[in-house]
Design a protein around this motif. Sequence first.
Motif, PDB file in Angstrom:
ATOM      1  N   VAL A   1      26.446  48.344  46.376  1.00  0.00           N
ATOM      2  CA  VAL A   1      27.189  46.994  45.995  1.00  0.00           C
ATOM      3  C   VAL A   1      27.713  46.570  44.815  1.00  0.00           C
ATOM      4  CG1 VAL A   1      26.501  44.499  46.827  1.00  0.00           C
ATOM      5  CG2 VAL A   1      25.791  46.461  48.192  1.00  0.00           C
ATOM      6  N   MET A   2      28.781  46.228  45.171  1.00  0.00           N
ATOM      7  CA  MET A   2      29.826  45.693  43.736  1.00  0.00           C
ATOM      8  C   MET A   2      30.244  44.179  44.046  1.00  0.00           C
ATOM      9  SD  MET A   2      33.544  47.357  42.297  1.00  0.00           S
ATOM     10  CE  MET A   2      32.815  48.693  42.055  1.00  0.00           C
ATOM     11  N   THR A   3      29.675  43.046  43.309  1.00  0.00           N
ATOM     12  CA  THR A   3      29.748  41.594  42.955  1.00  0.00           C
ATOM     13  C   THR A   3      31.320  41.930  42.279  1.00  0.00           C
ATOM     14  OG1 THR A   3      28.506  41.269  40.719  1.00  0.00           O
ATOM     15  CG2 THR A   3      27.591  41.380  43.444  1.00  0.00           C
ATOM     16  N   ARG A   4      31.669  40.139  42.432  1.00  0.00           N
ATOM     17  CA  ARG A   4      33.324  40.611  41.815  1.00  0.00           C
ATOM     18  C   ARG A   4      32.942  38.718  41.941  1.00  0.00           C
ATOM     19  NH1 ARG A   4      36.811  43.529  47.251  1.00  0.00           N
ATOM     20  NH2 ARG A   4      35.545  41.930  47.958  1.00  0.00           N
ATOM     21  N   GLY A   5      32.563  38.244  40.925  1.00  0.00           N
ATOM     22  CA  GLY A   5      32.503  37.037  41.068  1.00  0.00           C
ATOM     23  C   GLY A   5      33.149  35.994  42.362  1.00  0.00           C
ATOM     24  N   GLY A   6      33.837  35.279  42.601  1.00  0.00           N
ATOM     25  CA  GLY A   6      34.124  34.463  43.278  1.00  0.00           C
ATOM     26  C   GLY A   6      34.164  35.119  44.532  1.00  0.00           C
ATOM     27  N   ASP A   7      35.502  35.949  44.226  1.00  0.00           N
ATOM     28  CA  ASP A   7      35.934  37.263  45.770  1.00  0.00           C
ATOM     29  C   ASP A   7      34.649  37.684  45.573  1.00  0.00           C
ATOM     30  OD1 ASP A   7      38.778  36.085  44.349  1.00  0.00           O
ATOM     31  OD2 ASP A   7      38.489  38.355  42.851  1.00  0.00           O
ATOM     32  N   GLY A   8      33.589  37.710  46.354  1.00  0.00           N
ATOM     33  CA  GLY A   8      32.914  37.497  47.203  1.00  0.00           C
ATOM     34  C   GLY A   8      32.372  39.216  46.765  1.00  0.00           C
ATOM     35  N   LEU A   9      31.441  40.254  47.450  1.00  0.00           N
ATOM     36  CA  LEU A   9      30.625  41.487  47.655  1.00  0.00           C
ATOM     37  C   LEU A   9      31.409  42.369  48.346  1.00  0.00           C
ATOM     38  CD1 LEU A   9      28.688  39.116  47.346  1.00  0.00           C
ATOM     39  CD2 LEU A   9      27.770  40.463  47.261  1.00  0.00           C
ATOM     40  N   ILE A  10      31.243  43.699  48.056  1.00  0.00           N
ATOM     41  CA  ILE A  10      32.026  44.573  48.810  1.00  0.00           C
ATOM     42  C   ILE A  10      30.498  45.428  48.349  1.00  0.00           C
ATOM     43  CG2 ILE A  10      33.039  45.725  46.481  1.00  0.00           C
ATOM     44  CD1 ILE A  10      35.201  46.703  48.722  1.00  0.00           C
ATOM     45  N   ALA A  11      30.124  46.435  49.923  1.00  0.00           N
ATOM     46  CA  ALA A  11      29.166  47.530  50.283  1.00  0.00           C
ATOM     47  C   ALA A  11      30.535  48.638  50.138  1.00  0.00           C
ATOM     48  CB  ALA A  11      28.450  47.143  51.062  1.00  0.00           C
TER      49      ALA A  11
END
Length: 304
Positions: free
Chosen positions: A211-221
């Motif tokens: 799971v990667m966080t991208r600041g204000g751009d949200g998350l992606i698993a």
Amino acid sequence: MIVVGGEALVDLVPGASARDASGAMLPRWGGAPYNVAVALGRLGAPTRFLSRMSTDPFGNAMVERLANASVHTELVQRGPEPSTLAVVGLDPDGSARYGFYTEGTADRLFADPGPLPADTEAVALGTLSLVLEPGASAYEAVLHREAAAGRLISLDPNIRADLIPDRDGYLRRFVSWLPDVGLLKLSDQDAEWLGGSEPAAWLEAGPAAVVMTRGGDGLIAFTKAGPIEVPGVPTVVVDTIGAGDTVHAALLARLRAHGALTRDGLSGLEADEWRDVLGFAAEAAARTCARPGAEPPTAAELGL
């Protein structure tokens, strides 16, 4: 029960009227693993904290805060060494920069306690605790032993580059952890520092999900079934202290609610279930960003 292992420290944060070093600095309790434990407790997930903490006034206050969040502290070791300090600087957008004072502090002397209690479902580790010796080797031993015992290992490297003098040595160590890691949580900045590896390569090395966080751009698993992403939740950002830690805790809490705190459980989640987990984490992080310091939301604030 989720066991969170790692450092507790004191964040010295600029006061509300100052965003640079010329203003007053206010102590706030922090350390990524400590923040994860507090956030899990506030979200109602049964949690133990595994660490070594000072008997100084800072340490006593941090232990009390764990208890107030319903976090179990019987695995916390205590010592007379001082608490670690982190001096926080805030950029105009509220993002945080850190300078650390770690020499001779209590959390560096953490000792492996041996096998964790039988009710342990998952173990969350990361950040300074897996960098600063001699404690890093003790936490590493916990990681490998508890994975062999069938516990889900959740890892957030949460890179603090200034404290890693040997990048190549750290990268070798990081790769050695991956076969025993079930959930790898990291930021896009962490990923870049770690070499920008494709998540598929990390999945092949061991984790059931990244799971990667991208600041204000949200998350992606990233899973073996493909990527699932959710947007960020709009908020007025006061600062980003503890946002990633809140994500880590919220992921674990929501995965537990789905009965997915195992490798097989992670692998078996459907796309809509992943979107629920990621959306919950994004909402929790947004609430943390909307107030100063690492103050994660409670279950009630998130409608639970």
